[in-house]
Design a protein around this motif. Structure first.
Motif, PDB file in Angstrom:
ATOM      1  N   GLU A 233     -18.870 -33.475  74.542  1.00  0.00           N
ATOM      2  CA  GLU A 233     -19.073 -34.178  73.281  1.00  0.00           C
ATOM      3  C   GLU A 233     -19.099 -35.696  73.525  1.00  0.00           C
ATOM      4  O   GLU A 233     -19.896 -36.412  72.932  1.00  0.00           O
ATOM      5  CB  GLU A 233     -17.965 -33.816  72.278  1.00  0.00           C
ATOM      6  N   GLU A 234     -18.245 -36.154  74.415  1.00  0.00           N
ATOM      7  CA  GLU A 234     -18.214 -37.584  74.765  1.00  0.00           C
ATOM      8  C   GLU A 234     -19.567 -38.032  75.330  1.00  0.00           C
ATOM      9  O   GLU A 234     -20.093 -39.084  74.961  1.00  0.00           O
ATOM     10  CB  GLU A 234     -17.104 -37.828  75.790  1.00  0.00           C
ATOM     11  N   ASP A 235     -20.127 -37.218  76.222  1.00  0.00           N
ATOM     12  CA  ASP A 235     -21.444 -37.536  76.791  1.00  0.00           C
ATOM     13  C   ASP A 235     -22.516 -37.533  75.708  1.00  0.00           C
ATOM     14  O   ASP A 235     -23.390 -38.410  75.690  1.00  0.00           O
ATOM     15  CB  ASP A 235     -21.824 -36.535  77.889  1.00  0.00           C
TER      16      ASP A 235
ATOM     17  N   LEU B   2     -22.216 -38.132  72.499  1.00  0.00           N
ATOM     18  CA  LEU B   2     -22.078 -39.329  71.655  1.00  0.00           C
ATOM     19  C   LEU B   2     -22.626 -40.568  72.362  1.00  0.00           C
ATOM     20  O   LEU B   2     -23.305 -41.399  71.736  1.00  0.00           O
ATOM     21  CB  LEU B   2     -20.615 -39.534  71.260  1.00  0.00           C
ATOM     22  N   ARG B   3     -22.377 -40.687  73.662  1.00  0.00           N
ATOM     23  CA  ARG B   3     -22.883 -41.825  74.429  1.00  0.00           C
ATOM     24  C   ARG B   3     -24.419 -41.787  74.486  1.00  0.00           C
ATOM     25  O   ARG B   3     -25.092 -42.804  74.270  1.00  0.00           O
ATOM     26  CB  ARG B   3     -22.289 -41.819  75.842  1.00  0.00           C
ATOM     27  N   VAL B   4     -24.974 -40.597  74.748  1.00  0.00           N
ATOM     28  CA  VAL B   4     -26.436 -40.455  74.823  1.00  0.00           C
ATOM     29  C   VAL B   4     -27.065 -40.751  73.465  1.00  0.00           C
ATOM     30  O   VAL B   4     -28.070 -41.472  73.375  1.00  0.00           O
ATOM     31  CB  VAL B   4     -26.835 -39.050  75.333  1.00  0.00           C
ATOM     32  N   GLU B   5     -26.489 -40.223  72.400  1.00  0.00           N
ATOM     33  CA  GLU B   5     -27.037 -40.479  71.061  1.00  0.00           C
ATOM     34  C   GLU B   5     -27.015 -41.972  70.739  1.00  0.00           C
ATOM     35  O   GLU B   5     -27.989 -42.495  70.179  1.00  0.00           O
ATOM     36  CB  GLU B   5     -26.253 -39.695  70.008  1.00  0.00           C
ATOM     37  N   LYS B   6     -25.941 -42.641  71.105  1.00  0.00           N
ATOM     38  CA  LYS B   6     -25.856 -44.090  70.877  1.00  0.00           C
ATOM     39  C   LYS B   6     -26.955 -44.805  71.657  1.00  0.00           C
ATOM     40  O   LYS B   6     -27.602 -45.727  71.141  1.00  0.00           O
ATOM     41  CB  LYS B   6     -24.475 -44.598  71.298  1.00  0.00           C
ATOM     42  N   ARG B   7     -27.177 -44.378  72.873  1.00  0.00           N
ATOM     43  CA  ARG B   7     -28.225 -44.976  73.716  1.00  0.00           C
ATOM     44  C   ARG B   7     -29.611 -44.745  73.106  1.00  0.00           C
ATOM     45  O   ARG B   7     -30.436 -45.667  73.052  1.00  0.00           O
ATOM     46  CB  ARG B   7     -28.139 -44.367  75.121  1.00  0.00           C
ATOM     47  N   LEU B   8     -29.865 -43.516  72.646  1.00  0.00           N
ATOM     48  CA  LEU B   8     -31.152 -43.210  72.025  1.00  0.00           C
ATOM     49  C   LEU B   8     -31.359 -44.058  70.773  1.00  0.00           C
ATOM     50  O   LEU B   8     -32.443 -44.606  70.558  1.00  0.00           O
ATOM     51  CB  LEU B   8     -31.250 -41.715  71.683  1.00  0.00           C
ATOM     52  N   LYS B   9     -30.320 -44.209  69.970  1.00  0.00           N
ATOM     53  CA  LYS B   9     -30.417 -45.010  68.744  1.00  0.00           C
ATOM     54  C   LYS B   9     -30.618 -46.492  69.058  1.00  0.00           C
ATOM     55  O   LYS B   9     -31.227 -47.207  68.272  1.00  0.00           O
ATOM     56  CB  LYS B   9     -29.171 -44.816  67.871  1.00  0.00           C
ATOM     57  N   SER B  10     -30.130 -46.948  70.217  1.00  0.00           N
ATOM     58  CA  SER B  10     -30.342 -48.350  70.592  1.00  0.00           C
ATOM     59  C   SER B  10     -31.810 -48.603  70.938  1.00  0.00           C
ATOM     60  O   SER B  10     -32.295 -49.722  70.835  1.00  0.00           O
ATOM     61  CB  SER B  10     -29.441 -48.751  71.760  1.00  0.00           C
TER      62      SER B  10
END
Length: 173
Positions: free
Chosen positions: A111-113, A115-123
């Motif tokens: 789940e941590e990964d 969330l990090r990937v989703e944040k990166r995609l949204k950036s």
């Protein structure tokens, strides 16, 4: 043109779409839509441009949306790949051009990964909704007849989007 698939595919796609349009007009074919899948790491711009730079295609078809399938386990290494100056990072381009993003293989990461990937995609693309999935299983309603492609948004992101002269450079390594 340099012979790469993302540059030469446009002319092949135009030929196929024009044949389909003629059959539809003649009444020998009924289409609900056309799905174009670009496998692997291809720049989506030349395929998308096809719907705006050819008059017959523009009159006969509508680009409904660009759906990008992202591998949750490996996407970060692709987003971080260093490319030669002038060459595009296709992974970044795919995320940036997406109208919808399928974050696939979510069962293979924490789940941590995720969330990090989703944040990166949204950036990279704050406008595209992200749908988590495993084995690319999503409702067809989430990827078909979505009316999501926005030419104005794409031109704001890439003012040269409709300029097909000179195209782009490639990483030939």
């Amino acid at each position: 043109m340099n012979g790469c698939i993302c540059c030469t595919v446009r002319q092949d796609l135009i030929v196929v779409l024009e044949k389909l349009a003629k059959r539809v007009k003649a009444g020998t074919l009924k289409l609900d839509g056309v799905i174009i899948e670009t496998t692997g790491m291809a720049d989506p711009a030349p395929v998308a441009q096809t719907f705006f730079v050819d008059d017959m295609v523009k009159a006969s078809f509508k680009l409904d949306g660009i759906v990008t399938l992202v591998d949750a386990k490996h996407v970060e290494q692709h987003l971080d790949e260093e490319k030669p100056e002038g060459a595009e990072n296709e992974a970044v381009e795919q995320v940036a051009f997406a109208d919808r993003i399928l974050l696939n293989k979510t069962d293979l990461v924490s789940e941590e990964d995720l969330l990090r990937v989703e944040k990166r995609l949204k950036s990279i693309n704050s406008q595209a909704p992200v749908q988590r999935c495993t084995k690319a299983e999503v409702s067809p309603d989430w990827v078909l007849d979505i009316g999501a492609f926005d030419l104005k948004r794409v031109i704001e992101m890439d003012p040269e989007f409709l300029n097909t002269e000179g195209e782009h450079e490639h990483d030939n390594s």
